[in-house]
Write a protein that holds these residues in place. Structure first.
Motif, mmCIF file in Angstrom:
data_model
loop_
_atom_site.group_PDB
_atom_site.id
_atom_site.type_symbol
_atom_site.label_atom_id
_atom_site.label_comp_id
_atom_site.label_asym_id
_atom_site.label_seq_id
_atom_site.Cartn_x
_atom_site.Cartn_y
_atom_site.Cartn_z
ATOM 1 N N GLN A 291 40.437 21.835 -81.598
ATOM 2 C CA GLN A 291 40.926 20.641 -80.918
ATOM 3 C C GLN A 291 41.327 21.040 -79.497
ATOM 4 O O GLN A 291 42.114 21.967 -79.295
ATOM 5 N N GLY A 292 40.752 20.361 -78.499
ATOM 6 C CA GLY A 292 40.999 20.745 -77.114
ATOM 7 C C GLY A 292 42.100 19.970 -76.445
ATOM 8 O O GLY A 292 42.573 20.359 -75.373
ATOM 9 N N GLU A 293 42.521 18.832 -77.057
ATOM 10 C CA GLU A 293 43.510 17.970 -76.420
ATOM 11 C C GLU A 293 44.534 17.495 -77.455
ATOM 12 O O GLU A 293 44.429 17.807 -78.629
ATOM 13 N N SER A 294 45.515 16.738 -76.971
ATOM 14 C CA SER A 294 46.553 16.127 -77.801
ATOM 15 C C SER A 294 47.557 17.173 -78.289
ATOM 16 O O SER A 294 47.476 18.355 -77.955
ATOM 17 N N SER A 295 48.499 16.726 -79.113
ATOM 18 C CA SER A 295 49.508 17.649 -79.646
ATOM 19 C C SER A 295 48.911 18.586 -80.692
ATOM 20 O O SER A 295 49.584 19.524 -81.138
ATOM 21 N N PHE A 296 47.656 18.351 -81.078
ATOM 22 C CA PHE A 296 46.975 19.211 -82.049
ATOM 23 C C PHE A 296 46.098 20.265 -81.357
ATOM 24 O O PHE A 296 45.333 20.959 -82.029
ATOM 25 N N ALA A 297 46.196 20.382 -80.049
ATOM 26 C CA ALA A 297 45.351 21.305 -79.278
ATOM 27 C C ALA A 297 45.449 22.728 -79.817
ATOM 28 O O ALA A 297 46.535 23.206 -80.161
ATOM 29 N N GLY A 298 44.300 23.378 -79.898
ATOM 30 C CA GLY A 298 44.222 24.755 -80.358
ATOM 31 C C GLY A 298 43.935 24.909 -81.835
ATOM 32 O O GLY A 298 43.616 26.010 -82.294
ATOM 33 N N GLN A 299 44.029 23.819 -82.604
ATOM 34 C CA GLN A 299 43.795 23.902 -84.041
ATOM 35 C C GLN A 299 42.322 23.665 -84.368
ATOM 36 O O GLN A 299 41.676 22.817 -83.731
ATOM 37 N N PRO A 300 41.775 24.368 -85.368
ATOM 38 C CA PRO A 300 40.418 24.065 -85.825
ATOM 39 C C PRO A 300 40.330 22.613 -86.282
ATOM 40 O O PRO A 300 41.263 22.092 -86.905
ATOM 41 N N CYS A 301 39.209 21.981 -85.970
ATOM 42 C CA CYS A 301 39.081 20.541 -86.236
ATOM 43 C C CYS A 301 37.605 20.187 -86.428
ATOM 44 O O CYS A 301 36.732 20.766 -85.766
ATOM 45 N N VAL A 302 37.340 19.239 -87.310
ATOM 46 C CA VAL A 302 36.007 18.671 -87.449
ATOM 47 C C VAL A 302 35.962 17.386 -86.623
ATOM 48 O O VAL A 302 36.827 16.522 -86.763
ATOM 49 N N PHE A 303 34.964 17.278 -85.760
ATOM 50 C CA PHE A 303 34.820 16.115 -84.894
ATOM 51 C C PHE A 303 33.667 15.240 -85.375
ATOM 52 O O PHE A 303 32.560 15.736 -85.605
#
Length: 220
Positions: A17-29
């Motif tokens: 995750q590149g943005e928001s308060s979740f930035a830096g966490q692995p994420c499925v887009f």
């Protein structure tokens, strides 16, 4: 007779995750296809049209393969497919996933399931889009826990306009607020100075994915 819900997608990928308060966490887009805006600094114009169709069941199966509890619906504009997008978000919540929705702030969000983290763009004048006052007045009456607002600004005029609107809609100090510099237009140092000078509860939102990879790279 049953019907199969189908969404139009541009891509599905696994990254951080590149943005928001979740930035830096692995994420499925899950990037849905279609958008009702044409912002001057859009970095995902390839998601405006074309794309491919995928059933809700097939999307869930694909997401399961990544074994990642954080999922974001983005675009384009996901709420252009309101009914099916909301059905997908509900299905993800039912799987105990953390669900993010990134939306451009110009369409009603009342159908978005409770529990989804709504990341809502506030579009300033230099975005080249028309601000939807009526829509934002609706948001102001129904802020939810977990809501975040993202303001992408090209200048101090954009910054000041966004601050004024955030107060007008009762968002300042009530929801998480991020300000991002338009990549290659507004220098991050300038934005940091404006944030510090304001003494307001604003977070710098730097697009990590563009710093790690080329800004033109897709699917990362």
């Amino acid at each position: 007779m049953t019907t199969t819900q189908t969404l139009r997608l541009t891509e599905v990928f696994y990254s951080i995750q590149g943005e928001s308060s979740f930035a830096g966490q692995p994420c499925v887009f899950i990037r849905l296809c279609g958008c009702n805006l044409r912002c001057t600094w859009c970095d995902t114009a390839y998601a405006h049209e074309n794309g491919f169709e995928m059933t809700l069941e097939a999307i869930l199966e694909k997401i399961d393969c990544y074994q990642c509890p954080l999922v974001e619906l983005t675009g384009g504009e996901p709420m252009c497919q309101t009914q099916d997008a909301c059905a997908l978000m509900q299905a993800l919540l039912a799987r105990n996933m953390t669900v993010l929705l990134e939306t451009n702030g110009t369409l009603p969000l009342d159908q978005v399931p409770e529990g989804v983290h709504r990341i809502i763009d506030l579009k300033p004048p230099q975005s080249g889009t028309l601000h939807c006052t009526d829509i934002w007045q609706g948001y102001a009456r129904s802020w939810r826990e977990g809501d975040e607002i993202k303001c992408v600004v090209a200048s101090k005029d954009d910054f000041d306009w966004c601050v004024e609107k955030l107060f007008e809609y009762g968002a300042m100090g009530r929801v998480i607020i991020h300000f991002s510099p338009v990549w290659g237009v507004c220098h991050p140092q300038e934005l940091v100075a404006w944030i510090c000078e304001s003494h307001l509860p604003i977070r710098l939102n730097f697009q990590l994915h563009k710093a790690i990879w080329s800004p033109e790279t897709r699917g990362v």
